[in-house]
Scaffold this active site. Structure first.
Site, PDB file in Angstrom:
ATOM      1  CG  ASP A  99      -4.836 -60.075 -93.984  1.00  0.00           C
ATOM      2  OD1 ASP A  99      -4.443 -59.104 -94.651  1.00  0.00           O
ATOM      3  OD2 ASP A  99      -5.973 -60.140 -93.477  1.00  0.00           O
ATOM      4  CD  GLU A 128      -4.427 -68.741 -75.374  1.00  0.00           C
ATOM      5  OE1 GLU A 128      -3.785 -68.539 -74.330  1.00  0.00           O
ATOM      6  OE2 GLU A 128      -3.887 -69.045 -76.460  1.00  0.00           O
ATOM      7  CG  HIS A 129     -10.216 -63.815 -73.869  1.00  0.00           C
ATOM      8  ND1 HIS A 129     -11.023 -62.918 -74.522  1.00  0.00           N
ATOM      9  CD2 HIS A 129      -9.561 -63.106 -72.907  1.00  0.00           C
ATOM     10  CE1 HIS A 129     -10.870 -61.722 -73.978  1.00  0.00           C
ATOM     11  NE2 HIS A 129      -9.987 -61.810 -73.001  1.00  0.00           N
ATOM     12  CG  LEU A 130      -4.404 -64.647 -76.470  1.00  0.00           C
ATOM     13  CD1 LEU A 130      -3.450 -64.483 -77.656  1.00  0.00           C
ATOM     14  CD2 LEU A 130      -3.686 -65.315 -75.306  1.00  0.00           C
TER      15      LEU A 130
END
Length: 280
Positions: A188, A89-91
């Site tokens: 991380d 998904e692009h956020l």
């Protein structure tokens, strides 16, 4: 690559948006598709699929806790030319600013999620089921020892070898009377792997595993990116246990050793310095 993406995603439209990103490991690019905008991470190394499969599993595990926002995974696709891509998904993200306190609260909720599941299960079963695992041995042997073996193979550093021979005997002392319930970790969590959207904080690029919640705060304190409100909110839910400062150095030692192995001798001084401090 784009023809492969169109086929695997089942989309007639695949148009680059001009949004790009990436770090020292992979590069990234956003595309508009028939079903919306996606973000594609690209890595051409032979181990790319294993790495992306792990990242996808990490994101899905964090997503299932319903505690903190992460990009939703779409698909890992092997490229015909070698390497792999990870579609997610692009956020629309920007630097962490107004949601630092929320990030602290939600990260604590992530770390407490497994403990709360255990408490609910025990209540429903009217019995006590205790975890039988040894975090100290795991961290010492599977994390620190592994990194020091790599240092030895690459650099043959006598000082590191001699310090580690003494330090590994002392490690159990840092965990006296500390209760450790395995927590799902991002793995991380430095400043470059957090951001925020209009509705709250978001974390990404995880390397998740189950371990001591304090481990997460090791790398968080190394490269900046987290302010006082983040830590205050986190420790409001998970207070510092006795010996926290020494264990925090121990967890930072793992990351400095890892950076020494991946990025060179510029991290030697920090690694050696921490081992000396912990031996005092």
């Amino acid at each position: 690559m784009e023809a492969k993406l169109k086929k695997e995603l089942g989309t007639a439209m695949l148009k680059s948006t001009g949004h790009s990103g990436g770090g020292c490991i992979s590069e990234g690019q956003s595309y508009d598709t028939d079903t919306g905008r996606v973000f594609v991470k690209i890595n051409h190394k032979s181990e790319a699929k294993q790495m992306f499969d792990g990242e996808m599993a990490s994101l899905e595990a964090i997503l299932k806790t319903d505690t903190i926002k992460v990009p939703k995974s779409v698909k890992v696709i092997e490229l015909d030319t070698g390497g792999c891509v990870f579609v997610m998904e692009h956020l629309d993200m920007r630097g962490l600013n107004k949601y630092s306190k929320h990030l602290g609260e939600q990260l604590a909720d992530l770390h407490l999620h497994n403990k709360r599941l255990m408490e609910t299960f025990e209540k429903e079963q009217q019995t006590r089921n205790e975890w039988q695992d040894d975090w100290v041995t795991f961290f010492s042997q599977q994390r620190l020892q592994h990194q020091l073996n790599m240092v030895e193979n690459s650099h043959g550093d006598r000082e590191a070898r001699e310090l580690w021979a003494k330090l590994q005997l002392k490690i159990p002392q840092f965990f006296t009377d500390v209760e450790i319930v395995p927590a799902l970790l991002h793995g991380d969590l430095w400043g470059g792997n957090v951001s925020e959207c209009t509705d709250g904080p978001v974390i990404f690029d995880p390397a998740s595993f189950y371990g001591h919640s304090e481990f997460e705060l090791g790398i968080a304190g190394m490269f900046g990116g987290f302010n006082r409100s983040f830590y205050s909110a986190y420790h409001e839910k998970i207070p510092k246990a006795p010996g926290f400062a020494e264990r925090n150095q121990l967890y930072q030692l793992y990351h400095y050793l890892n950076h020494w192995n991946h990025f060179g001798g510029g991290y030697r001084g920090s690694s050696i310095g921490i081992m000396k401090n912990l031996m005092k």
